[in-house]
Enzyme design. Sequence first.
Site, PDB file in Angstrom:
ATOM      1  N   GLU A   1     -50.301 -25.324  51.257  1.00 56.29           N
ATOM      2  CA  GLU A   1     -51.061 -25.230  52.507  1.00 56.29           C
ATOM      3  C   GLU A   1     -50.071 -25.345  53.661  1.00 56.29           C
ATOM      4  O   GLU A   1     -49.209 -26.219  53.649  1.00 56.29           O
ATOM      5  CB  GLU A   1     -52.056 -26.390  52.673  1.00 56.29           C
ATOM      6  CG  GLU A   1     -53.178 -26.445  51.676  1.00 56.29           C
ATOM      7  CD  GLU A   1     -54.095 -27.656  51.910  1.00 56.29           C
ATOM      8  OE1 GLU A   1     -54.103 -28.228  53.017  1.00 56.29           O
ATOM      9  OE2 GLU A   1     -54.805 -28.034  50.968  1.00 56.29           O
TER      10      GLU A   1
ATOM     11  N   GLU B   1     -64.056 -23.703  58.469  1.00 50.76           N
ATOM     12  CA  GLU B   1     -65.013 -24.419  57.612  1.00 50.76           C
ATOM     13  C   GLU B   1     -65.724 -25.470  58.463  1.00 50.76           C
ATOM     14  O   GLU B   1     -65.238 -26.589  58.621  1.00 50.76           O
ATOM     15  CB  GLU B   1     -64.275 -25.086  56.454  1.00 50.76           C
ATOM     16  CG  GLU B   1     -63.656 -24.105  55.487  1.00 50.76           C
ATOM     17  CD  GLU B   1     -62.878 -24.802  54.384  1.00 50.76           C
ATOM     18  OE1 GLU B   1     -63.486 -25.163  53.365  1.00 50.76           O
ATOM     19  OE2 GLU B   1     -61.667 -25.005  54.553  1.00 50.76           O
TER      20      GLU B   1
ATOM     21  N   LYS C   1     -66.589 -29.278  57.306  1.00 48.31           N
ATOM     22  CA  LYS C   1     -65.574 -30.222  56.823  1.00 48.31           C
ATOM     23  C   LYS C   1     -65.694 -31.564  57.528  1.00 48.31           C
ATOM     24  O   LYS C   1     -66.098 -31.647  58.687  1.00 48.31           O
ATOM     25  CB  LYS C   1     -64.169 -29.646  57.051  1.00 48.31           C
ATOM     26  CG  LYS C   1     -63.771 -28.671  55.978  1.00 48.31           C
ATOM     27  CD  LYS C   1     -62.291 -28.393  56.020  1.00 48.31           C
ATOM     28  CE  LYS C   1     -61.526 -29.360  55.124  1.00 48.31           C
ATOM     29  NZ  LYS C   1     -60.107 -28.997  55.049  1.00 48.31           N
TER      30      LYS C   1
ATOM     31  N   GLU D   1     -60.226 -30.201  62.430  1.00 48.84           N
ATOM     32  CA  GLU D   1     -60.301 -29.967  60.986  1.00 48.84           C
ATOM     33  C   GLU D   1     -61.181 -28.765  60.598  1.00 48.84           C
ATOM     34  O   GLU D   1     -61.000 -28.166  59.544  1.00 48.84           O
ATOM     35  CB  GLU D   1     -60.781 -31.245  60.298  1.00 48.84           C
ATOM     36  CG  GLU D   1     -60.679 -31.280  58.799  1.00 48.84           C
ATOM     37  CD  GLU D   1     -59.253 -31.208  58.252  1.00 48.84           C
ATOM     38  OE1 GLU D   1     -58.286 -31.373  59.022  1.00 48.84           O
ATOM     39  OE2 GLU D   1     -59.119 -30.965  57.030  1.00 48.84           O
TER      40      GLU D   1
END
Length: 484
Positions: A269, A321, A324, A332
């Site tokens: 990542e 997302e 999250k 985030e």
Amino acid sequence: MAAPPARFTVTLLLFVMMVVSGSVWVAESAIGVNWGTIQLHRLKPSTVVDLLKENKIQKVKLFDADPQVLRALMRSGIEVMVGIPNEMLAMLSSSTAVADLWVRQNVTAYIGKGGVNIRYVAVGNEPFLTSYSGQFQSYVVPALLNVQQSLAKANLAGYVKLVVPCNADAYESDVPSQGAFRPELTQIMTQLVSFLNSNGSPFVVNIYPFLSLYGNSDFPQDYAFFEGSTHPVIDGPNTYYNAFDGNFDTLVAALSKIGYGQMPIVIGEVGWPTDGAFGANLTAARVFNQGLINHVLSNKGTPLRPGIPPMDIYLFSLLDEEAKDILPGNFERHWGIFSFDGQAKYALDLGLGNRRLKNAKNVQYLPARWCVANPSTDLSSVVNHMKLACNIADCTTLSYGGSCNGIGAKGNISYAFNSYYQLQMQDAQSCDFDGLGMVTFIDPSIGDCRFLVGVTDTSSSSAFGLYQRWVIIWVWIFVWFFRM
Ligand SMILES: *[C@@H]1O[C@H](CO)[C@@H](O)[C@H](O)[C@H]1NC(C)=O
Ligand SMILES: *[C@@H]1O[C@H](CO)[C@@H](O)[C@H](O)[C@H]1NC(C)=O
Ligand SMILES: *[C@@H]1O[C@H](CO)[C@@H](O)[C@H](O)[C@H]1NC(C)=O
């Protein structure tokens, strides 16, 4: 004596063809992406797979083994890393039967002609993270051994490699050359790396210069990027101009210290968020990601590994997302190079053949309408409604440094109402808020602050729809035939 030159010509021709087609054996990193699915609005998995193909992305890393996602990846040829969540490690470490079942259901079932090209299984995700206080760490190696045995039983051990993506907090040091694993991890890391080495697996690490910058006000901003730094890190004969190289070499030194300095490294990542915090914005994300890609594809390597870039790099992340956990920060939910609906956030050349990102096609949106605060709303009575809406929907762009920070109190309320309304698939009642909300057909987006329109998720019904259509056609043919 006529044969050898002819054979030589053929060989040369083949070589030239391989160079032209780009399939020559030069060690070059490949760019892949993480596809996380902790989303409020989910695109159809097949739409996402088409998005990957459009952008010529050949490697994808998943965090679990979602059957809908894996089914969509069938016949795509895309290399897939499936993931085992940390919560499953204890069970997998204690039972070979559980490991057998996991491999059968989540790997073997998909592999083969017309199936999914699963090449890696990630056993756990950052299981050594300091904030987990060691709760998973003792299960990692035993789980790894059990899953490996199950793969061997399924005759897949040579094809599917096991890895353990680690956070960069597994090692530490002031200067790269002194890198070492955290003392309490030395023994486990030695076992883990020895296993990876004997199995021909790479070490997978997640590196986040953004988090260094976000968490540390002394961190020199330009050191997070790739355009040179006014605060380079001097380490003996070596000078580091960016945090990524410094971090990478700290890992190389830590691996050397336990006897595996040559171990191949994959970046599991790496990326930059675009919203929800100061420093998380479109420009910074584009500059970071493009700098990273250019740096890696230049094959320069790092001072401790000159000429040897990481094997592969998985960008974090493909899509935003919005569900999250925001414990790490409001950013985030905004790591995507594409927004939740598969639209490119900025121009990015992935080095895979397209000069810029291509948007998802055939995205099915809800109708163009929004829910906003009624102009006559008494603001004092609305706070609880807003809280409730934001608890369920995503409001992180409103926070300090976010793209919707500064749209005023009324704007805040409208944003919250709309996020909730879209999440409820524009159900009329969900815009009521005791008479404080109203539906509008005029896009309330202001500047960079985008009021979203939801997408219709038809992921579970689409295959069925096709099947239904077939049935209807056959019934018609049948009826027509017997009418005669
Ligand atoms: C396969 O993976 C899915 C998704 O991660 C998980 O829910 C399921 O329990 C797994 N199957 C087995 C047998 O463990
Ligand atoms: C974007 O973020 C960078 C650092 O990450 C910062 O220097 C810059 O000021 C930010 N730009 C805006 C418009 O906020
Ligand atoms: C809007 O909401 C954000 C996030 O809760 C807050 O920081 C900001 O002060 C609010 N604006 C107004 C005018 O109340």
